[in-house]
Design a protein around this motif. Structure first.
Motif, PDB file in Angstrom:
ATOM      1  N   MET A 136       0.842  -1.187   0.000  1.00 26.01           N
ATOM      2  CA  MET A 136       0.000   0.000   0.000  1.00 26.01           C
ATOM      3  C   MET A 136       0.875   1.233   0.000  1.00 26.01           C
ATOM      4  SD  MET A 136      -2.931   0.929   2.668  1.00 26.01           S
ATOM      5  CE  MET A 136      -3.735   2.476   2.635  1.00 26.01           C
ATOM      6  N   MET A 137       0.683   2.089  -0.969  1.00 23.40           N
ATOM      7  CA  MET A 137       1.457   3.319  -1.084  1.00 23.40           C
ATOM      8  C   MET A 137       0.548   4.505  -0.783  1.00 23.40           C
ATOM      9  SD  MET A 137       3.460   2.470  -4.623  1.00 23.40           S
ATOM     10  CE  MET A 137       4.103   4.110  -4.736  1.00 23.40           C
ATOM     11  N   LYS A 138       1.153   5.573  -0.313  1.00 23.64           N
ATOM     12  CA  LYS A 138       0.408   6.803  -0.073  1.00 23.64           C
ATOM     13  C   LYS A 138       0.770   7.810  -1.147  1.00 23.64           C
ATOM     14  CE  LYS A 138      -0.277   6.566   4.852  1.00 23.64           C
ATOM     15  NZ  LYS A 138      -0.148   7.269   6.113  1.00 23.64           N
ATOM     16  N   LEU A 139      -0.175   8.688  -1.426  1.00 24.05           N
ATOM     17  CA  LEU A 139       0.050   9.737  -2.411  1.00 24.05           C
ATOM     18  C   LEU A 139       0.978  10.789  -1.827  1.00 24.05           C
ATOM     19  CD1 LEU A 139      -0.596  10.957  -5.146  1.00 24.05           C
ATOM     20  CD2 LEU A 139      -2.595  12.022  -4.110  1.00 24.05           C
ATOM     21  N   GLY A 140       2.054  11.048  -2.530  1.00 29.47           N
ATOM     22  CA  GLY A 140       2.991  12.094  -2.136  1.00 29.47           C
ATOM     23  C   GLY A 140       2.889  13.253  -3.108  1.00 29.47           C
ATOM     24  N   LYS A 141       4.018  13.720  -3.549  1.00 29.48           N
ATOM     25  CA  LYS A 141       4.074  14.829  -4.491  1.00 29.48           C
ATOM     26  C   LYS A 141       3.714  14.346  -5.896  1.00 29.48           C
ATOM     27  CE  LYS A 141       7.222  18.380  -6.078  1.00 29.48           C
ATOM     28  NZ  LYS A 141       8.591  18.866  -6.079  1.00 29.48           N
ATOM     29  N   ILE A 142       3.014  15.188  -6.646  1.00 27.33           N
ATOM     30  CA  ILE A 142       2.664  14.888  -8.031  1.00 27.33           C
ATOM     31  C   ILE A 142       3.404  15.886  -8.915  1.00 27.33           C
ATOM     32  CG2 ILE A 142       0.802  14.740  -9.718  1.00 27.33           C
ATOM     33  CD1 ILE A 142      -1.118  14.250  -7.427  1.00 27.33           C
ATOM     34  N   SER A 143       4.141  15.384  -9.889  1.00 25.84           N
ATOM     35  CA  SER A 143       4.881  16.270 -10.787  1.00 25.84           C
ATOM     36  C   SER A 143       3.892  17.071 -11.639  1.00 25.84           C
ATOM     37  CB  SER A 143       5.810  15.463 -11.695  1.00 25.84           C
ATOM     38  OG  SER A 143       5.072  14.745 -12.655  1.00 25.84           O
ATOM     39  N   PRO A 144       4.309  18.246 -12.111  1.00 25.37           N
ATOM     40  CA  PRO A 144       3.429  19.037 -12.989  1.00 25.37           C
ATOM     41  C   PRO A 144       3.029  18.262 -14.249  1.00 25.37           C
ATOM     42  CG  PRO A 144       5.265  20.378 -12.234  1.00 25.37           C
ATOM     43  CD  PRO A 144       5.538  18.968 -11.785  1.00 25.37           C
ATOM     44  N   PHE A 145       3.949  17.473 -14.781  1.00 21.79           N
ATOM     45  CA  PHE A 145       3.646  16.663 -15.961  1.00 21.79           C
ATOM     46  C   PHE A 145       2.550  15.651 -15.653  1.00 21.79           C
ATOM     47  CE2 PHE A 145       4.382  12.858 -18.556  1.00 21.79           C
ATOM     48  CZ  PHE A 145       4.236  13.399 -19.816  1.00 21.79           C
ATOM     49  N   ALA A 146       2.674  14.964 -14.527  1.00 20.89           N
ATOM     50  CA  ALA A 146       1.670  13.975 -14.139  1.00 20.89           C
ATOM     51  C   ALA A 146       0.314  14.642 -13.911  1.00 20.89           C
ATOM     52  CB  ALA A 146       2.108  13.230 -12.883  1.00 20.89           C
ATOM     53  N   TYR A 147       0.315  15.803 -13.283  1.00 23.34           N
ATOM     54  CA  TYR A 147      -0.939  16.501 -13.016  1.00 23.34           C
ATOM     55  C   TYR A 147      -1.620  16.912 -14.320  1.00 23.34           C
ATOM     56  CZ  TYR A 147      -4.362  19.483 -10.817  1.00 23.34           C
ATOM     57  OH  TYR A 147      -5.549  20.039 -10.403  1.00 23.34           O
ATOM     58  N   SER A 148      -0.838  17.401 -15.276  1.00 20.12           N
ATOM     59  CA  SER A 148      -1.439  17.797 -16.559  1.00 20.12           C
ATOM     60  C   SER A 148      -1.972  16.576 -17.305  1.00 20.12           C
ATOM     61  CB  SER A 148      -0.442  18.565 -17.421  1.00 20.12           C
ATOM     62  OG  SER A 148       0.585  17.727 -17.883  1.00 20.12           O
ATOM     63  N   ARG A 149      -1.277  15.448 -17.227  1.00 27.42           N
ATOM     64  CA  ARG A 149      -1.760  14.210 -17.854  1.00 27.42           C
ATOM     65  C   ARG A 149      -3.049  13.732 -17.199  1.00 27.42           C
ATOM     66  NH1 ARG A 149       0.144  14.289 -22.657  1.00 27.42           N
ATOM     67  NH2 ARG A 149       2.378  14.058 -22.783  1.00 27.42           N
ATOM     68  N   MET A 150      -3.137  13.859 -15.886  1.00 34.74           N
ATOM     69  CA  MET A 150      -4.351  13.472 -15.181  1.00 34.74           C
ATOM     70  C   MET A 150      -5.536  14.304 -15.668  1.00 34.74           C
ATOM     71  SD  MET A 150      -2.951  12.932 -11.309  1.00 34.74           S
ATOM     72  CE  MET A 150      -4.590  12.873 -10.601  1.00 34.74           C
TER      73      MET A 150
END
Length: 84
Positions: free
Chosen positions: A1-15
């Motif tokens: 089980m992993m927890k959500l940490g930092k999200i890169s700007p690239f990942a956020y835009s892809r989401m």
């Protein structure tokens, strides 16, 4: 089980482009299967449920995220895998 940490700007835009919510990403990290990479990164994926008899030839969506060794989400994708 992993927890959500930092999200890169690239990942956020892809989401945003792919319509993947933060809740879906949290669920993926909590319940997904983890494949460790040689550089310390992890690929976390969640396959869609097994298709019923009416889904025999339809593509299957697959949600996955790439997380670096420090825990930052690098990218999030929905892939469609064609069977047959």
């Amino acid at each position: 089980m992993m927890k959500l940490g930092k999200i890169s700007p690239f990942a956020y835009s892809r989401m945003k482009q792919r319509g993947i919510s933060i809740d879906a990403l949290n669920d993926l990290l909590a319940r997904g299967q983890v494949e460790r990479q040689f550089d310390g990164a992890r690929v976390v994926y969640l396959d869609s449920p097994a298709p019923g008899p009416t889904w025999t030839r339809r593509p299957q969506p697959r949600l996955y995220a790439v997380v670096d060794a420090a825990g930052e989400v690098l990218t999030v994708e929905k892939r469609v895998r064609l069977r047959g």
